[in-house]
Design an enzyme around this catalytic site. Structure first.
Site, PDB file in Angstrom:
ATOM      1  N   CYS A 278       0.840  -1.200   0.000  1.00  0.00           N
ATOM      2  CA  CYS A 278       0.000   0.000   0.000  1.00  0.00           C
ATOM      3  C   CYS A 278       0.878   1.255   0.000  1.00  0.00           C
ATOM      4  O   CYS A 278       1.493   1.585  -1.006  1.00  0.00           O
ATOM      5  CB  CYS A 278      -0.966  -0.049   1.175  1.00  0.00           C
ATOM      6  SG  CYS A 278      -2.376   1.063   0.994  1.00  0.00           S
TER       7      CYS A 278
ATOM      8  N   GLU B  47      -1.483  -9.514   2.966  1.00  0.00           N
ATOM      9  CA  GLU B  47      -1.422 -10.184   4.272  1.00  0.00           C
ATOM     10  C   GLU B  47      -2.786 -10.633   4.777  1.00  0.00           C
ATOM     11  O   GLU B  47      -2.891 -11.582   5.563  1.00  0.00           O
ATOM     12  CB  GLU B  47      -0.768  -9.270   5.314  1.00  0.00           C
ATOM     13  CG  GLU B  47      -1.564  -8.038   5.712  1.00  0.00           C
ATOM     14  CD  GLU B  47      -1.272  -6.817   4.855  1.00  0.00           C
ATOM     15  OE1 GLU B  47      -1.504  -5.685   5.332  1.00  0.00           O
ATOM     16  OE2 GLU B  47      -0.819  -6.990   3.709  1.00  0.00           O
TER      17      GLU B  47
ATOM     18  N   HIS C 139      -3.402  -5.296   0.010  1.00  0.00           N
ATOM     19  CA  HIS C 139      -2.835  -5.855   1.249  1.00  0.00           C
ATOM     20  C   HIS C 139      -2.857  -7.379   1.168  1.00  0.00           C
ATOM     21  O   HIS C 139      -3.836  -8.016   1.595  1.00  0.00           O
ATOM     22  CB  HIS C 139      -3.640  -5.392   2.465  1.00  0.00           C
ATOM     23  CG  HIS C 139      -3.450  -3.956   2.816  1.00  0.00           C
ATOM     24  ND1 HIS C 139      -2.587  -3.534   3.800  1.00  0.00           N
ATOM     25  CD2 HIS C 139      -4.023  -2.833   2.298  1.00  0.00           C
ATOM     26  CE1 HIS C 139      -2.631  -2.206   3.885  1.00  0.00           C
ATOM     27  NE2 HIS C 139      -3.484  -1.760   2.987  1.00  0.00           N
TER      28      HIS C 139
END
Length: 600
Positions: free
Chosen positions: A398, A527, A525
């Protein structure tokens, strides 16, 4: 539908979320379908506008919901996909009730906390519990509900009342209350003290909730006489008192509960004893053992703004762990405060400046996570510059991707005032701009949020290979700013490659530097979708590149041999414990995971 409510007493931070997740894992291992709900009593509508220092990271769901980080734990433990409605807040409930009042749905009644707020809470729970979250049709068998905060908090009162009513509404045999409490050990006498838990249970009973199970947190297993005392004074059967003592990593908790026969007690309370099977937890045992067998370190610098609070980057840490264990390496995280890398710090606090740069120069890979605001941005840019110039594996997420683009424009294109309009609105060379559809007046829920498609425009890029040569991927987003489309052509001519774009082809999703061993930035993102058995491809690439093993990860045929040579004697493969000689077809689908994180 059966319901398991997890509450907490004495102090916050006891691990209610991990307990609730572990109970879910245990029930799932018994053959039941499980869903989860988190109740947060704060007045915010969601977690989106809260500072990470206040509440840890904001977890983002597929539908764009900005929710409490515990929902990330639920998704990772249970491998499910939740919705924004699985996170209930006081703000959401009151907003819902007031909207109904404005429409006239209450037909002139005086709208009150009881029954209108409490009824709304119960109806919300029943509605959300019926939403399938595991990819199968129909509702789950059991809904695990975690009530945030501590018993006795003023803001929890409407939820406590609603849940007390709810236990009678669903009836005996359909509701199980697990109360997580603290049994401290005073160093002076070395004795386990039960009085805090006694008072906590007394307060819980006074509010209309009767615990079926006590889950006691302590530094070591409860002594038998302590359990007997708790049973006597808390009116809970002895066999319903479990001890959750300190363990090396959280993957021991489901097995810890199983060893104390928690599944039998819960199934008895919920009248499920006749249908549940003996839980198989080889996967969790293997993960915990695998963690203990990892000795070769891989050192990653996390350069961020909130490095003093690891919960601010919880999903990033979990994704790094998933990837590190998939590569059979022990993860070591060096927290580097971004502002300490800046020139101003060199003047004001030279020791902090030297320490930060010493850490950065000693790592195998660099990760710059997302964030907001201009504090530490120049330090992140310097970290990206160091990684680029010194061929250190780099992953920017990001804002981390955006600072990598800014640094490239400044250093390679010689646009020394290149910047983001977020930090310097009047910059002559805006590399990063505000997205046209964003709101400049309202903060909550106005970003580009949720799972969105990224289409690979460079099919032979490292990122495309890491994703298995797919034509597109769906990843979760949370941002207001984007790479300036007017700058893309100029950046590409200078050597930067935008490997993936959105469906319009105008929004940059993945940036790479082809001339670098591993230099990747993602606007999304990754993750948030990483799982213990399915590490995020970009995190896997970062760890593998940091170990000098990137080729084996991007090439499935060599990845098979790589795993065979690096696996310990027994590994967990595709749901079964097998000898390492069986190997795996692809490192991206390895089920190994541990929570043995080493930081400094």
């Amino acid at each position: 539908m059966k319901y398991v409510l997890v509450t907490g007493g004495v102090v916050s931070g006891l691990g209610k979320g991990v307990t609730a997740s572990s109970i879910g894992v245990l029930l799932k291992a018994c053959g039941l379908r499980v869903t989860s709900i988190k109740i947060d009593p704060y007045l915010n509508t969601d977690a989106g506008t809260m500072s990470p220092f206040e509440h840890g990271e904001v977890f983002v769901l597929d539908d764009g919901g900005e929710v409490d980080l515990d929902l990330g734990n639920y998704e990772r433990f249970l491998d499910i996909k939740l919705t924004r409605d699985n996170n209930i807040t006081t703000g959401k409930i009151y907003q819902h009730v007031i909207a109904k009042e404005r429409k006239g749905d209450y037909l002139g009644k005086t709208v009150q906390v009881v029954p209108h707020i409490t009824d709304a809470i119960q109806e919300w729970i029943e509605r959300v519990a019926a939403i399938p979250v595991d990819g199968e049709d129909g509702p789950a068998d059991v809904c695990v509900i975690e009530l945030g905060g501590t018993i006795g908090d003023i803001e929890s009162a409407p939820f406590i009342e609603a849940l007390g009513q709810f236990s009678y509404r669903v009836g005996q045999g359909n509701f199980c209350l697990v109360h997580v409490s603290l049994v401290p050990v005073l160093n002076v006498v070395g004795e386990q003290k039960t009085k805090p838990t006694q008072h906590s249970v007394r307060g819980l009973r006074g509010l209309g909730l009767i615990p079926d199970i006590l889950a006691c947190r302590s530094t070591k297993a409860l002594e038998e006489n302590v359990k007997e005392k708790l049973a006597q004074f808390c009116h809970v059967p002895l066999e319903n008192i479990f001890t959750l003592y300190d363990v090396p990593n959280i993957w021991h908790i489901p097995r810890l509960l199983k060893d104390q026969k928690a599944h039998l007690v819960i199934s008895k309370v919920l009248n499920l004893a006749s249908i549940v099977k003996e839980p198989s937890l080889e996967e969790w045992t293997s993960r915990a053992e695998l963690c203990a067998n990892l000795h070769v370190p891989v050192r990653i610098a996390v350069v961020g703004k909130y490095t003093s609070l690891s919960d601010a980057y919880l999903s990033v840490l979990k994704a790094l762990l998933h990837a590190a264990v998939a590569c059979r390496k022990k993860l070591v995280v060096d927290w580097v405060p971004a502002c300490d890398l800046e020139k101003e710090t060199e003047k004001e606090n030279p020791n902090a400046y030297k320490a930060a740069w010493k850490l950065l120069k000693g790592v195998d890979g660099v990760l710059v996570p997302g964030g907001f605001g201009d504090r530490g941005v120049e330090g992140k840019i310097l970290a990206a510059k160091y990684a680029r110039e010194n061929k250190i594996p780099f992953l920017g997420i990001c804002l981390g991707m955006q600072v990598a683009v800014i640094e490239f424009a400044r250093s390679v294109l010689c646009l020394h005032d290149a910047d983001s309009t977020e930090f310097k609105p009047q910059t002559q060379h805006p590399c990063i701009i505000f997205m046209p559809e964003g709101s400049r007046t309202h903060m909550g829920g106005t970003m580009r949020l949720g799972s969105r498609k990224s289409i690979f425009s460079v099919t032979d890029s490292k990122s495309a290979k890491l994703y298995g040569n797919k034509t597109f991927v769906d990843e979760r987003h949370r941002h207001r700013y984007e790479v300036n489309p007017d700058m893309v052509e100029r950046l590409e001519k200078a050597g930067l490659s935008f490997a993936a774009k959105d469906e319009t082809g105008k929004r940059m999703e993945i940036v790479e530097l082809p001339s670098h061993p591993f230099f990747i930035g993602a606007q999304f993102h990754p993750e948030y979708k990483s799982r213990p058995g399915k590490a995020s491809p970009l995190f896997l690439g970062l760890i593998a590149a940091s170990c000098g093993e990137l080729d084996s990860v991007m090439n499935p045929s060599s990845a098979h041999q790589h795993l065979i040579s690096n696996c310990p004697k027994n590994v967990f493969v595709n749901g079964n414990s097998k000898k390492a000689s069986n190997g795996l077809a692809d490192v991206r689908h390895n089920n190994g995971y541990c929570n043995g994180l080493y930081t400094r």
